[in-house]
Design a protein around this motif. Structure first.
Motif, PDB file in Angstrom:
ATOM      1  N   GLY A  54      -4.339  -2.903   8.373  1.00 47.53           N
ATOM      2  CA  GLY A  54      -4.864  -3.582   9.546  1.00 47.53           C
ATOM      3  C   GLY A  54      -3.748  -4.135  10.415  1.00 47.53           C
ATOM      4  N   ALA A  55      -4.106  -4.532  11.643  1.00 48.55           N
ATOM      5  CA  ALA A  55      -3.103  -4.959  12.627  1.00 48.55           C
ATOM      6  C   ALA A  55      -2.315  -6.182  12.165  1.00 48.55           C
ATOM      7  N   LYS A  56      -3.007  -7.185  11.606  1.00 48.01           N
ATOM      8  CA  LYS A  56      -2.322  -8.428  11.246  1.00 48.01           C
ATOM      9  C   LYS A  56      -1.280  -8.192  10.162  1.00 48.01           C
ATOM     10  N   ILE A  57      -1.657  -7.511   9.109  1.00 43.06           N
ATOM     11  CA  ILE A  57      -0.717  -7.293   8.004  1.00 43.06           C
ATOM     12  C   ILE A  57       0.401  -6.333   8.420  1.00 43.06           C
ATOM     13  N   THR A  58       0.117  -5.424   9.372  1.00 41.38           N
ATOM     14  CA  THR A  58       1.153  -4.519   9.859  1.00 41.38           C
ATOM     15  C   THR A  58       2.204  -5.284  10.656  1.00 41.38           C
ATOM     16  N   ILE A  59       1.766  -6.221  11.482  1.00 41.70           N
ATOM     17  CA  ILE A  59       2.714  -7.067  12.215  1.00 41.70           C
ATOM     18  C   ILE A  59       3.488  -7.951  11.244  1.00 41.70           C
TER      19      ILE A  59
END
Length: 377
Positions: A193-198
Motif C-alpha cells: 500500500g501507499a503508506k508503507i511504500t513511502i
C-alpha cells in the motif's frame, strides 16, 4: 480440524495473500470472517468466493464517542468463531482490532506493526490473560521468530534486520530533497500500500520494525542492527553468542511468513516458488549484497532508535508524527525531509511515560496527531 481464519483488511496486500493461502489449503483453513475499510464491492465479492456470511466494513461502522471503543467491531469479532486472525490493517487503525481479537482468546497472526509499536506491554499481557498466541507476520520478524524457535533465546546475542533500501538507496541528500511522491511509490521489490511504500522510502518502515523487534524479542535497541540487502532474499539474521550468524532465506513473497504464522508450529509443502541456489553461478547477475544503513541520509531510522530507547509513549509519538507527515507528503503538501523534521520536533517536545491502559495509548496517539497537525500549519 480446520483453522477458522478471520482476515482483517482482506482487500489489502496482506489480506489478499492470506486468501490465496486459504484457497491453496482448503483442508487446513476456512474463512470465518472478513473486514475491509470502505471497499464494499470487493468485500462482497470475496465473501461470495469464500462462502463467508460474516463481513464488516470498518469505515462505515458507528464508533462510540471515544477513540478506543468500537462496539460494533468488537461484537463482530466475537461472533465469528475464529481460531486465528490475520491482522493486515495498515497503521494505528490496526491496534483496536488486535485488542478485540486477543480479548476473545483468538490467536493473532500480526502484520500490523503499530499494535506492537504503540502498546506492546499491554498487548502482551492481554494475550497472556486470554491464552492467545501472537505470531509475527512481517517477513523480518517472522524470520527472527523462526530462528529463535530453533536456537533459543538464551543463545541470542543480536538481531540483524534486512532492508531493501527502498527506491532511494543510491540517492544523495541533495537528490532526496527533490524527490516526489510518485518516486517514493516505486518500491524495487515489494508490492504494498501507499503508506508503507513511502515508509520504506524514508526507512521509517525499518524504524518501526526496529522498535517492533526490541519489543517482540525483548532486546535493547543496541542489539538490533539494520543491513541494506536490496535483493530481499535474506529476510533477517540472528547472531548467537558464539559469534555465528544464522539467516532465513527465501524468495520475497509475503505468503511465506503468512503461511508460517497460520500453520505454526508445523511446516507444510506448498506451491510457493523456491530459491534455487544454483542460480548463483560465477557469471550470473544474481547475487546477494549487504551494506550499512545510512541514518544521515535517512534520519527516520535514527529517530526510531531514539524513540525505542525512550519510554514507551515515545514510540506512539514517533508513529503518530510519521503517519501525519506521510499523509501530508502523499498530498504534495510537504517535502521528503519534512517527514523526519516533523517527527523530530514531535519527539523533542514529548515527555515520555508508560501508558497504563489502552485508553492512555489512544489519548497519547490523538495528542501526538493533533500536535503534528499544528506543526504542519
Amino acid at each position: 480440524m480446520k483453522k477458522r481464519v478471520l482476515v482483517l483488511g482482506c482487500t489489502g496486500s496482506i489480506g489478499t495473500s492470506t486468501l490465496k493461502i486459504i484457497k491453496e489449503f482448503p483442508d487446513l483453513f476456512e474463512v470465518a470472517g472478513l473486514t475491509a475499510h470502505t471497499n464494499a464491492d470487493k468485500l462482497s465479492e470475496i465473501a461470495r468466493e469464500f462462502n463467508c456470511s460474516k463481513t464488516f466494513l470498518t469505515g462505515s461502522g458507528k464508533k462510540s464517542g471515544t477513540s478506543f471503543d468500537f462496539p460494533e467491531l468488537a461484537d463482530f469479532i466475537s461472533s465469528c468463531g475464529a481460531t486465528i486472525a490475520v491482522n493486515g490493517i495498515a497503521g494505528s487503525a490496526g491496534l483496536l482490532p488486535s485488542v478485540y481479537v486477543l480479548e476473545n482468546g483468538i490467536d493473532l497472526a500480526l502484520a500490523n506493526k503499530e499494535t506492537v509499536v504503540m502498546a506492546w506491554d499491554l498487548i502482551k499481557d492481554l494475550a497472556a490473560r486470554h491464552n492467545a498466541k501472537i505470531l509475527p507476520v512481517d517477513s523480518e520478524h517472522s524470520a527472527v521468530f523462526t530462528l529463535l524457535e530453533h536456537y533459543g533465546k538464551k543463545a541470542l546475542d543480536s538481531i540483524v534486520l534486512t532492508a531493501s533500501g527502498g527506491p532511494f538507496r543510491l540517492f544523495s541528500k541533495e537528490q532526496l530533497k527533490e524527490v516526489k511522491v510518485e518516486d517514493a511509490l516505486k518500491h524495487p521489490t515489494w508490492n504494498m500500500g501507499a503508506k508503507i511504500t513511502i515508509d520504506s522510502a524514508t526507512l521509517a518502515n525499518k524504524g518501526l520494525e526496529v522498535i517492533e523487534a526490541t519489543r517482540l524479542f525483548d532486546v535493547p535497541p543496541s542489539k538490533v542492527f539494520v543491513s541494506v540487502h536490496c535483493q530481499s532474499l535474506v529476510h533477517s539474521l540472528i547472531r548467537t553468542k558464539d559469534g555465528a550468524l544464522y539467516a532465513q532465506i527465501s524468495k520475497p513473497d509475503m505468503r511465506h511468513p503468512i503461511l508460517q504464522a497460520m500453520t505454526w508450529p508445523d511446516f507444510y509443502e506448498n506451491s510457493l516458488e523456491e530459491l534455487d541456489l544454483s542460480a548463483f553461478a560465477p557469471d550470473s547477475p544474481l547475487t546477494m549484497t549487504f551494506a550499512k544503513a545510512d541514518t544521515d541520509k535517512f534520519p527516520m531510522l535514527a529517530l526510531a532508535y531514539q524513540a525505542a530507547d525512550s519510554k514507551p509513549s515515545a514510540t506512539i509519538c514517533y508513529n503518530a508524527a510519521n503517519e501525519t507527515a506521510v499523509s501530508a507528503f502523499a498530498s504534495h503538501k510537504i517535502g521528503f525531509y519534512d517527514i523526519s523534521n516533523l517527527t523530530e520536533k514531535v519527539l523533542s517536545n514529548h515527555h515520555g511515560f508508560i501508558p497504563s491502559s489502552f485508553e492512555a495509548v489512544f489519548d497519547c496517539d490523538k495528542e501526538a496527531h493533533i500536535y503534528s497537525q499544528e506543526l504542519l500549519q
